[in-house]
Design a protein around this motif. Structure first.
Motif, PDB file in Angstrom:
ATOM      1  N   ILE A 126       0.801  -0.984  -0.032  1.00  0.00           N
ATOM      2  CA  ILE A 126       0.042   0.304  -0.057  1.00  0.00           C
ATOM      3  C   ILE A 126       0.941   1.245   0.234  1.00  0.00           C
ATOM      4  O   ILE A 126       1.719   1.688   0.839  1.00  0.00           O
ATOM      5  N   SER A 128       0.063   4.462  -0.481  1.00  0.00           N
ATOM      6  CA  SER A 128      -0.402   5.505  -0.500  1.00  0.00           C
ATOM      7  C   SER A 128      -0.576   6.391   0.834  1.00  0.00           C
ATOM      8  O   SER A 128      -0.288   5.483   2.368  1.00  0.00           O
ATOM      9  N   ASN A 131      -4.457   8.345   4.567  1.00  0.00           N
ATOM     10  CA  ASN A 131      -4.523   7.300   5.710  1.00  0.00           C
ATOM     11  C   ASN A 131      -6.717   6.839   5.537  1.00  0.00           C
ATOM     12  O   ASN A 131      -6.152   5.128   5.905  1.00  0.00           O
ATOM     13  N   ARG A 134      -5.634   3.844   3.035  1.00  0.00           N
ATOM     14  CA  ARG A 134      -4.817   2.870   4.082  1.00  0.00           C
ATOM     15  C   ARG A 134      -5.705   2.161   4.703  1.00  0.00           C
ATOM     16  O   ARG A 134      -5.821   0.573   4.459  1.00  0.00           O
ATOM     17  N   GLU A 138      -6.299  -1.729   4.014  1.00  0.00           N
ATOM     18  CA  GLU A 138      -6.138  -3.351   4.468  1.00  0.00           C
ATOM     19  C   GLU A 138      -7.207  -3.768   5.094  1.00  0.00           C
ATOM     20  O   GLU A 138      -7.413  -4.820   5.695  1.00  0.00           O
TER      21      GLU A 138
END
Length: 149
Positions: A126, A128, A131, A134, A138
């Motif tokens: 990942i 990026s 947040n 992300r 996830e």
């Protein structure tokens, strides 16, 4: 001891069971048809000088409509050769699809829910800095790992 055939013939000759004689003639008429049309016909009956034929599939309706004269001639032949079916006469034919006719050939209902193995892997990077993005990735990784188990 009487045989079952003699008992049934005696019962069917009683006035309250005259419908059974009609049904017997209807079955004889269906047996006169070709095997393909025998499978196509769900049931028949005669009412008001009209032969009503219910078909199992709408595709057969058009084919039987083209052969109305043949259906009437088979009925007259049945009248001529079978003394029990003398009263069955019709000058018109009405063919319709019976949506209430059950399909006889249908066996157990096959479960068609597909089961697939997860082809994706959780081994991706990942890159990026956001947040929210992300967190979404996830969550995707977690769902992939759950599907692989």
């Amino acid at each position: 001891m009487k045989k079952a055939h003699t008992i049934l013939s005696h019962i069917s000759s009683l006035p309250q069971f005259k419908v059974l004689k009609k049904q017997e003639c209807y079955q004889k008429y269906i047996k006169l048809l070709s095997p393909k049309w025998q499978k196509a016909v769900a049931f028949i009956y005669i009412k008001d000088d009209t032969l009503f034929i219910a078909v199992t599939h709408p595709g057969f309706k058009m084919e039987l409509n083209y052969n109305r004269d043949l259906l009437i001639s088979l009925l007259t032949q049945l009248n001529n050769y079978d003394n029990n079916c003398k009263e069955f006469k019709a000058s018109k034919v009405a063919i319709f699809h019976s949506k209430y006719h059950p399909i006889k050939d249908k066996e157990e209902e096959i479960n068609t829910v597909p089961y697939y193995d997860e082809l994706a892997s959780v081994n991706f990077k990942i890159d990026s800095k956001d947040n929210q993005i992300r967190e979404k990735f996830e969550q995707i990784k977690e769902s992939i790992s759950c599907n692989q188990q």
